[in-house]
Design a protein around this motif. Structure first.
Motif, mmCIF file in Angstrom:
data_model
loop_
_atom_site.group_PDB
_atom_site.id
_atom_site.type_symbol
_atom_site.label_atom_id
_atom_site.label_comp_id
_atom_site.label_asym_id
_atom_site.label_seq_id
_atom_site.Cartn_x
_atom_site.Cartn_y
_atom_site.Cartn_z
ATOM 1 N N THR A 1 7.157 -0.886 10.863
ATOM 2 C CA THR A 1 7.540 -2.167 10.820
ATOM 3 C C THR A 1 6.553 -3.060 10.229
ATOM 4 N N SER A 2 5.386 -2.297 9.838
ATOM 5 C CA SER A 2 4.177 -3.255 9.191
ATOM 6 C C SER A 2 4.656 -4.163 7.851
ATOM 7 N N PRO A 3 4.207 -5.254 7.809
ATOM 8 C CA PRO A 3 4.561 -6.053 6.710
ATOM 9 C C PRO A 3 3.668 -5.497 5.394
ATOM 10 N N PHE A 4 2.811 -4.806 5.783
ATOM 11 C CA PHE A 4 1.836 -4.241 4.729
ATOM 12 C C PHE A 4 1.851 -2.859 4.265
ATOM 13 N N GLU A 5 3.136 -2.412 4.459
ATOM 14 C CA GLU A 5 3.667 -1.158 4.221
ATOM 15 C C GLU A 5 3.036 -0.481 2.613
ATOM 16 N N ASP A 6 3.306 -1.559 1.862
ATOM 17 C CA ASP A 6 2.752 -1.317 0.267
ATOM 18 C C ASP A 6 1.183 -0.883 0.212
ATOM 19 N N LEU A 7 0.537 -0.996 1.368
ATOM 20 C CA LEU A 7 -0.952 -0.546 1.422
ATOM 21 C C LEU A 7 -1.034 0.855 1.959
#
Ligand code: PLP
Length: 465
Positions: A3-9
């Motif tokens: 659920t991380s908003p930083f999945e792109d990383l």
């Protein structure tokens, strides 16, 4: 579910953290049939040789403090001989007890401890610090009735003190350092409250390597009747020898009457393998507050001096062996080589006009730039295989000089590459700046929450297969 908003990383993180997904044995569950020992050993050899190349030639800051093949082979033999031992069972392995008592005694003597001083072997600098802070908490509760304890540390003192504060319910009061990057005495005095249980100074602190005014700080503590901890995790096994060699070493050890505890890492400049450190106390009464004792557990009378229960006795054996194979003369020779190399590198940094060395450190060399983005310089050095440590507030990087850097040509190569990196960044102002943006975010109060989330994700990725 992620659920991380930083999945792109995540892909970028995985690229650097998970290089062995292809072409190496990988298991998300136990293999149905055990793998042959030979095959596993071959795999281990492959991994070792890939990673050894990263540090063996002296391109990494700190990390491996000795690293000579003969030293490592010797330590490994000692480890193998004692790999089954566990100091929790002192009756089965009294040898481990002997090793640990002697490690503590030798370290205490080196740091000029008075008669009656004592300590324990721990798993590393962080545990030594955690235990010292827990000890002061329990001591202050019992002897001073302080139930809302506070510690005061300069901003540069290691993050392990914050960890201790978090773990043990202690309020951490951070005070700024002066323009000279040493703890600010007046700020420390102003932060004292009736709940202060201990003050902290480092010899030296990790970021800039400049020893705090331990003499003045420890006198402040003594006058208040509170503890003073010198964090000698980094310098504890180097500064005594630097002093003998005539380098300017401010007082930091038990010769100062206000110093009531010291941490000194055997697994750094003590040249032991990773996993040991020593925490020392001025007297045995203080050490008693570190111990854990349970008298009513059905499993029997249970007691342990440090955080872990069972512990690797082999690490204590290897640590003891490192100390006695080095000897005083070995530590002196090693310190001489390291300090001479650091002097050479310092000179080289000073000759690069775009860079500013922070203060006049002995062996942790931090530098920044008033005209360039220092993280771009660091990134360029990374491309040249140099592993430097990034620092922030202010933005800087450091090289922690070890025996690895004393090998012929390393200092010269470092300076030549640093010069080239500065020229490159000057000519390419848009060059990538690696950790720069994340440090930038960490410096902005409103973005710190985001940085914390990214770091949580990073740690999650560590445990992905
Ligand atoms: C000054 C200082 N204190 C404490 C520590 C923590 O030591 P460890 O990483 O062994 O837990 C370090 C590590 O570099 C350090 O430099």
């Amino acid at each position: 579910m992620d659920t991380s908003p930083f999945e792109d990383l995540i892909p970028e993180m995985e690229k650097s953290l998970k290089p062995y997904r292809e072409g190496f044995l990988t298991f998300a569950q136990l293999p149905a049939a055990g793998i042959a020992r030979d095959e596993i050993l071959r795999e281990m050899e492959r991994l070792k040789s890939i990673e050894e190349a990263r540090w063996k030639d002296g391109k990494v800051s700190g990390a491996v403090y000795h690293g000579d093949t003969a030293h490592i082979d010797f330590i490994n033999r000692v480890y193998a001989l004692h790999s089954q031992s566990n100091p929790l069972h002192a009756d089965v392995w009294p040898s481990t007890t002997k090793f640990e008592a002697e490690i503590v005694a030798m370290t205490a003597r080196m740091l000029r401890a008075p008669a009656g001083a004592c300590g324990t072997v721990t798993s590393g600098g962080t545990e030594s610090i955690l235990l010292a802070m827990k000890t002061y908490r329990d001591w202050a509760r019992e002897t001073k009735n302080i139930t809302a304890p506070e510690i005061i540390a300069p901003t540069t003192a290691h993050a392990a003190f914050d960890k201790a504060a978090q773990y043990f319910g202690i309020k951490m009061v951070r005070v700024p350092v002066g323009d000279d990057f040493r703890a600010d005495l007046a700020a420390t005095r102003a932060a004292l409250t009736p709940n202060t249980i201990a003050l902290i100074g480092s010899a030296p602190p990790f970021p800039h390597g400049i020893v705090d005014p331990v003499e003045e700080l420890s006198e402040l503590a003594r006058a208040r009747g509170i503890g003073f901890h010198t964090d000698g995790c980094l310098g504890g096994f180097l500064l005594p020898w630097a002093e003998k060699l005539g380098y300017p070493v401010p007082p930091f050890d038990f010769r100062l009457p206000g110093v009531t505890s010291i941490s000194a890492d055997t697994h750094k400049y003590g040249y032991a393998p990773k996993g040991t450190s020593v925490v020392l106390y001025r007297d045995a009464e203080l050490r008693h507050f570190q111990y854990f004792i349970s008298t009513d557990w059905p499993g029997g009378l249970y007691f342990s001096p440090t955080i872990a229960g069972s512990r690797p006795g082999a690490l204590s054996a290897a640590c003891w062996a490192a100390l006695v194979t080095m000897g005083a003369d070995g530590y002196l020779r090693a310190a001489k080589a390291i300090l001479e190399t650091a002097t050479k590198i310092k000179q080289g940094i000073r000759e690069i006009s775009e860079l500013q060395l922070i203060g006049d450190p002995l062996f942790v060399l931090a530098f920044g730039s008033e005209t360039l983005d220092i993280f771009q310089v660091m990134e360029r050095m990374t491309q040249k295989q140099w592993g430097l440590n990034g620092l922030h507030s202010p933005s800087a990087v450091h090289l922690c000089v070890t025996l690895r850097h004393t090998q012929p040509g390393v200092a010269e190569r470092f300076i030549a590459d640093l010069r080239e990196a500065v020229v490159f960044v000057t000519g390419n102002p848009d060059a990538p700046s690696g950790v720069g943006p994340i440090y930038g975010m960490a410096s902005a109060v409103e973005l710190r929450g985001m940085v914390r989330d990214v770091l949580k994700l990073y740690m999650d990725v560590l445990y992905r297969v």
